[in-house]
Write a protein that holds these residues in place. Structure first.
Motif, PDB file in Angstrom:
ATOM      1  N   MET A 147       5.435  -2.673  -4.480  1.00 33.34           N
ATOM      2  CA  MET A 147       6.505  -1.798  -3.995  1.00 33.34           C
ATOM      3  C   MET A 147       6.076  -0.333  -4.048  1.00 33.34           C
ATOM      4  O   MET A 147       6.315   0.444  -3.112  1.00 33.34           O
ATOM      5  N   LEU A 148       5.419   0.051  -5.140  1.00 32.06           N
ATOM      6  CA  LEU A 148       4.978   1.440  -5.287  1.00 32.06           C
ATOM      7  C   LEU A 148       3.835   1.757  -4.327  1.00 32.06           C
ATOM      8  O   LEU A 148       3.763   2.865  -3.784  1.00 32.06           O
ATOM      9  N   TYR A 149       2.949   0.792  -4.125  1.00 35.84           N
ATOM     10  CA  TYR A 149       1.839   0.993  -3.187  1.00 35.84           C
ATOM     11  C   TYR A 149       2.355   1.250  -1.774  1.00 35.84           C
ATOM     12  O   TYR A 149       1.799   2.063  -1.020  1.00 35.84           O
ATOM     13  N   ASN A 164      14.407   7.263  -4.150  1.00 36.15           N
ATOM     14  CA  ASN A 164      13.450   7.736  -3.148  1.00 36.15           C
ATOM     15  C   ASN A 164      12.130   6.960  -3.173  1.00 36.15           C
ATOM     16  O   ASN A 164      11.221   7.225  -2.409  1.00 36.15           O
ATOM     17  N   LEU A 165      12.050   5.999  -4.106  1.00 41.21           N
ATOM     18  CA  LEU A 165      10.890   5.097  -4.138  1.00 41.21           C
ATOM     19  C   LEU A 165      11.044   3.950  -3.144  1.00 41.21           C
ATOM     20  O   LEU A 165      10.112   3.166  -2.944  1.00 41.21           O
ATOM     21  N   LEU A 166      12.227   3.855  -2.548  1.00 42.29           N
ATOM     22  CA  LEU A 166      12.503   2.755  -1.623  1.00 42.29           C
ATOM     23  C   LEU A 166      12.390   3.225  -0.174  1.00 42.29           C
ATOM     24  O   LEU A 166      12.904   4.291   0.190  1.00 42.29           O
ATOM     25  N   ASN A 167      11.699   2.445   0.619  1.00 38.50           N
ATOM     26  CA  ASN A 167      11.665   2.686   2.060  1.00 38.50           C
ATOM     27  C   ASN A 167      11.783   1.350   2.779  1.00 38.50           C
ATOM     28  O   ASN A 167      11.833   0.284   2.143  1.00 38.50           O
ATOM     29  N   LYS A 168      11.831   1.391   4.081  1.00 35.58           N
ATOM     30  CA  LYS A 168      12.021   0.170   4.863  1.00 35.58           C
ATOM     31  C   LYS A 168      10.911  -0.844   4.597  1.00 35.58           C
ATOM     32  O   LYS A 168      11.173  -2.051   4.489  1.00 35.58           O
ATOM     33  N   GLN A 169       9.668  -0.350   4.444  1.00 34.33           N
ATOM     34  CA  GLN A 169       8.534  -1.256   4.298  1.00 34.33           C
ATOM     35  C   GLN A 169       8.553  -2.003   2.964  1.00 34.33           C
ATOM     36  O   GLN A 169       8.371  -3.220   2.913  1.00 34.33           O
ATOM     37  N   ASN A 170       8.794  -1.284   1.867  1.00 35.60           N
ATOM     38  CA  ASN A 170       8.738  -2.010   0.592  1.00 35.60           C
ATOM     39  C   ASN A 170       9.990  -2.847   0.335  1.00 35.60           C
ATOM     40  O   ASN A 170       9.935  -3.862  -0.362  1.00 35.60           O
ATOM     41  N   ILE A 171      11.125  -2.466   0.934  1.00 31.72           N
ATOM     42  CA  ILE A 171      12.310  -3.325   0.827  1.00 31.72           C
ATOM     43  C   ILE A 171      12.081  -4.626   1.602  1.00 31.72           C
ATOM     44  O   ILE A 171      12.430  -5.718   1.138  1.00 31.72           O
ATOM     45  N   GLN A 172      11.483  -4.513   2.778  1.00 26.87           N
ATOM     46  CA  GLN A 172      11.162  -5.710   3.568  1.00 26.87           C
ATOM     47  C   GLN A 172      10.181  -6.599   2.816  1.00 26.87           C
ATOM     48  O   GLN A 172      10.320  -7.831   2.809  1.00 26.87           O
ATOM     49  N   TYR A 173       9.200  -5.985   2.164  1.00 25.37           N
ATOM     50  CA  TYR A 173       8.222  -6.743   1.365  1.00 25.37           C
ATOM     51  C   TYR A 173       8.932  -7.507   0.247  1.00 25.37           C
ATOM     52  O   TYR A 173       8.677  -8.701   0.026  1.00 25.37           O
ATOM     53  N   LEU A 174       9.824  -6.818  -0.444  1.00 24.54           N
ATOM     54  CA  LEU A 174      10.571  -7.443  -1.534  1.00 24.54           C
ATOM     55  C   LEU A 174      11.395  -8.619  -1.033  1.00 24.54           C
ATOM     56  O   LEU A 174      11.404  -9.703  -1.642  1.00 24.54           O
ATOM     57  N   LEU A 175      12.086  -8.431   0.094  1.00 28.64           N
ATOM     58  CA  LEU A 175      12.947  -9.489   0.620  1.00 28.64           C
ATOM     59  C   LEU A 175      12.147 -10.712   1.057  1.00 28.64           C
ATOM     60  O   LEU A 175      12.563 -11.861   0.821  1.00 28.64           O
ATOM     61  N   ILE A 176      10.987 -10.504   1.674  1.00 29.56           N
ATOM     62  CA  ILE A 176      10.161 -11.641   2.116  1.00 29.56           C
ATOM     63  C   ILE A 176       9.611 -12.389   0.910  1.00 29.56           C
ATOM     64  O   ILE A 176       9.600 -13.628   0.874  1.00 29.56           O
ATOM     65  N   VAL A 253       2.498   0.109 -16.741  1.00 22.34           N
ATOM     66  CA  VAL A 253       1.230   0.153 -16.000  1.00 22.34           C
ATOM     67  C   VAL A 253       1.453   0.369 -14.501  1.00 22.34           C
ATOM     68  O   VAL A 253       0.783   1.218 -13.895  1.00 22.34           O
ATOM     69  N   PRO A 254       2.380  -0.358 -13.853  1.00 16.23           N
ATOM     70  CA  PRO A 254       2.604  -0.115 -12.415  1.00 16.23           C
ATOM     71  C   PRO A 254       3.030   1.323 -12.110  1.00 16.23           C
ATOM     72  O   PRO A 254       2.547   1.917 -11.140  1.00 16.23           O
ATOM     73  N   PHE A 255       3.918   1.897 -12.935  1.00 16.27           N
ATOM     74  CA  PHE A 255       4.394   3.245 -12.646  1.00 16.27           C
ATOM     75  C   PHE A 255       3.316   4.295 -12.887  1.00 16.27           C
ATOM     76  O   PHE A 255       3.397   5.398 -12.350  1.00 16.27           O
ATOM     77  N   LYS A 256       2.301   3.938 -13.678  1.00 15.66           N
ATOM     78  CA  LYS A 256       1.206   4.866 -13.917  1.00 15.66           C
ATOM     79  C   LYS A 256       0.155   4.784 -12.808  1.00 15.66           C
ATOM     80  O   LYS A 256      -0.351   5.810 -12.343  1.00 15.66           O
ATOM     81  N   ILE A 263      -5.145  -2.434  -6.411  1.00 15.60           N
ATOM     82  CA  ILE A 263      -5.834  -3.662  -6.836  1.00 15.60           C
ATOM     83  C   ILE A 263      -6.319  -3.522  -8.281  1.00 15.60           C
ATOM     84  O   ILE A 263      -6.189  -4.447  -9.082  1.00 15.60           O
ATOM     85  N   SER A 264      -6.843  -2.357  -8.629  1.00 20.16           N
ATOM     86  CA  SER A 264      -7.233  -2.119 -10.022  1.00 20.16           C
ATOM     87  C   SER A 264      -6.007  -2.144 -10.927  1.00 20.16           C
ATOM     88  O   SER A 264      -6.087  -2.576 -12.088  1.00 20.16           O
ATOM     89  N   CYS A 265      -4.887  -1.687 -10.413  1.00 21.10           N
ATOM     90  CA  CYS A 265      -3.641  -1.744 -11.177  1.00 21.10           C
ATOM     91  C   CYS A 265      -3.242  -3.189 -11.445  1.00 21.10           C
ATOM     92  O   CYS A 265      -2.806  -3.527 -12.548  1.00 21.10           O
ATOM     93  N   LEU A 266      -3.413  -4.061 -10.456  1.00 25.50           N
ATOM     94  CA  LEU A 266      -3.121  -5.488 -10.657  1.00 25.50           C
ATOM     95  C   LEU A 266      -4.011  -6.071 -11.747  1.00 25.50           C
ATOM     96  O   LEU A 266      -3.571  -6.888 -12.568  1.00 25.50           O
ATOM     97  N   PHE A 267      -5.279  -5.663 -11.755  1.00 20.55           N
ATOM     98  CA  PHE A 267      -6.197  -6.119 -12.805  1.00 20.55           C
ATOM     99  C   PHE A 267      -5.702  -5.683 -14.169  1.00 20.55           C
ATOM    100  O   PHE A 267      -5.646  -6.470 -15.120  1.00 20.55           O
ATOM    101  N   LEU A 268      -5.343  -4.409 -14.280  1.00 18.04           N
ATOM    102  CA  LEU A 268      -4.892  -3.860 -15.556  1.00 18.04           C
ATOM    103  C   LEU A 268      -3.603  -4.545 -16.014  1.00 18.04           C
ATOM    104  O   LEU A 268      -3.437  -4.865 -17.200  1.00 18.04           O
ATOM    105  N   GLN A 269      -2.689  -4.796 -15.084  1.00 17.90           N
ATOM    106  CA  GLN A 269      -1.457  -5.504 -15.416  1.00 17.90           C
ATOM    107  C   GLN A 269      -1.752  -6.891 -15.982  1.00 17.90           C
ATOM    108  O   GLN A 269      -1.157  -7.312 -16.979  1.00 17.90           O
ATOM    109  N   THR A 270      -2.648  -7.595 -15.318  1.00 19.58           N
ATOM    110  CA  THR A 270      -2.923  -8.971 -15.722  1.00 19.58           C
ATOM    111  C   THR A 270      -3.621  -9.022 -17.067  1.00 19.58           C
ATOM    112  O   THR A 270      -3.311  -9.868 -17.909  1.00 19.58           O
TER     113      THR A 270
END
Length: 369
Positions: A147-149, A164-176, A253-256, A263-270
């Motif tokens: 969502m942040l990406y 203001n972190l929400l836009n059409k693209q990341n809301i659509q991503y979340l819904l799908i 971690v995601p907000f940082k 992709i590196s953030c996904l690694f750090l999260q995991t």
């Protein structure tokens, strides 16, 4: 061999697939705690017992192919070969799949989601992430990062803090993502009812798994499993364990790093999620290993600070080895090592992973664009 090569989980998968082939529930097989999708895929095990292992090995190769495709955005030549080999030629990865662990099937789903996100095919990325979350619930921690990406690919719908972190693209991503996850769950619930929800998801909230467990919670869960009268926090310690884990891996971690190198953030999260998980087995390391090549492609740990990189690797392997030594003495030699060996080894592994996590965070602060 004293330690059987084929993992007991593979027998569990095969038995569940056998029940499915007869039109029965896979949960008739005790300890089957996975989506019925896995049992459906492995139905041919009834005629060819090695079918599942072939599926897992092919999944390793598909994951490797996708790793190479993503690395091509950043590196080439010898560096591409070396970094992709971290997955494709990794003895741990090869062993885990050939022993019969299904983790590589999940890595394909996540890598497809990451690959399509990198290619800006966000609907396909969301679709594969939804399937991955259905297959094993933990990839849900990736949603905040995605969502942040996606903030950069659209204007805010409402220009006030947080919203203001929400836009059409990341809301659509979340819904799908949620829709894909929800539809699969609804189908499985219609077929198998509550036992699907319990064994696939709810069981993992309250599980007291103290065998083959590297986690710092290991010995605590062992004693908790033998105590019938508990009060206070001890009564629900297996539930409280999720609090620091999800707070760090799913929010901090995601907000940082989510708006930088996703992709590196996904690694750090995991890596964080596994470190703080109440259950850690060897196959859990696969969850972050397939993201490691991308992380290292821009890391100082293989450039100017390679000595520190070597120290990180040695510490991670050595603390595992110490734990495995005491676990072998306990399980195969019958020597009690719970308090004098395993407890200290689990704490050592946890603390070393916390230090390594700090190294990764500092490195990403320097390296991430």
């Amino acid at each position: 061999m004293t330690v059987k090569y084929t993992d007991i989980d593979y027998s569990v998968f095969s038995d569940a697939a056998n029940y499915v082939s007869q039109g029965l529930s896979p949960y008739l097989r005790e300890t089957y705690r996975y989506t019925p999708l896995l049992a459906w895929v492995l139905v041919p095990n009834q005629w060819w017992p090695h079918f599942g292992k072939i599926v897992f090995m092919v999944s390793d190769l598909v994951t490797g192919y996708l790793i190479v495709q993503l690395l091509k955005f950043r590196v080439k030549g010898k560096q591409l070969l070396i970094l992709s080999s971290i997955w494709l030629l990794n003895p741990m990865v090869i062993t885990i799949s050939t022993r019969g662990s299904a983790e590589s099937v999940l890595t394909v789903m996540i890598m497809l989601s990451v690959y399509y996100a990198r290619k800006k095919s966000f609907n396909l990325s969301a679709f594969w992430l939804g399937i991955a979350i259905h297959f094993k619930i933990y990839p849900i921690i990736y949603l905040p990062t995605m969502m942040l990406y996606l903030i950069r690919f659209g204007n805010p719908l409402i220009n006030i803090p947080l919203l203001n972190l929400l836009n059409k693209q990341n809301i659509q991503y979340l819904l799908i993502t949620i829709s894909t996850f929800g539809v699969l769950n609804l189908i499985m619930y219609q077929i198998y009812g509550y036992e699907f929800l319990y064994h696939t998801y709810l069981y993992h909230v309250t599980r007291l798994d103290h065998r083959h467990n590297f986690s710092v919670y290991n010995i605590m869960l062992y004693y908790k499993s033998s105590i019938t009268d508990t009060t206070g926090m001890m009564q629900n310690i297996e539930k409280f364990a999720f609090v620091p884990q999800l707070l760090i891996s799913g929010i901090l971690v995601p907000f940082k790093f989510g708006t930088r190198d996703f992709i590196s953030c996904l690694f750090l999260q995991t890596f964080t999620f596994v470190t703080f998980n109440k259950v850690i087995t060897s196959q859990y390391f696969i969850w972050f290993l397939f993201l490691l090549p991308h992380y290292l492609s821009n890391s100082q740990l293989i450039k100017g600070q390679y000595v520190q990189g070597i120290v990180v690797l040695v510490m991670w392997v050595a603390t595992q080895g110490i734990w495995l030594y005491f676990a072998y003495k306990l399980e195969f030699l019958g020597i009690s090592t719970f308090d004098n060996g395993l407890l200290m080894a689990s704490c050592g592994f946890f603390l070393s992973n916390c230090w390594i996590l700090g190294v990764f965070i500092n490195d990403l602060n320097i390296s991430a664009p």
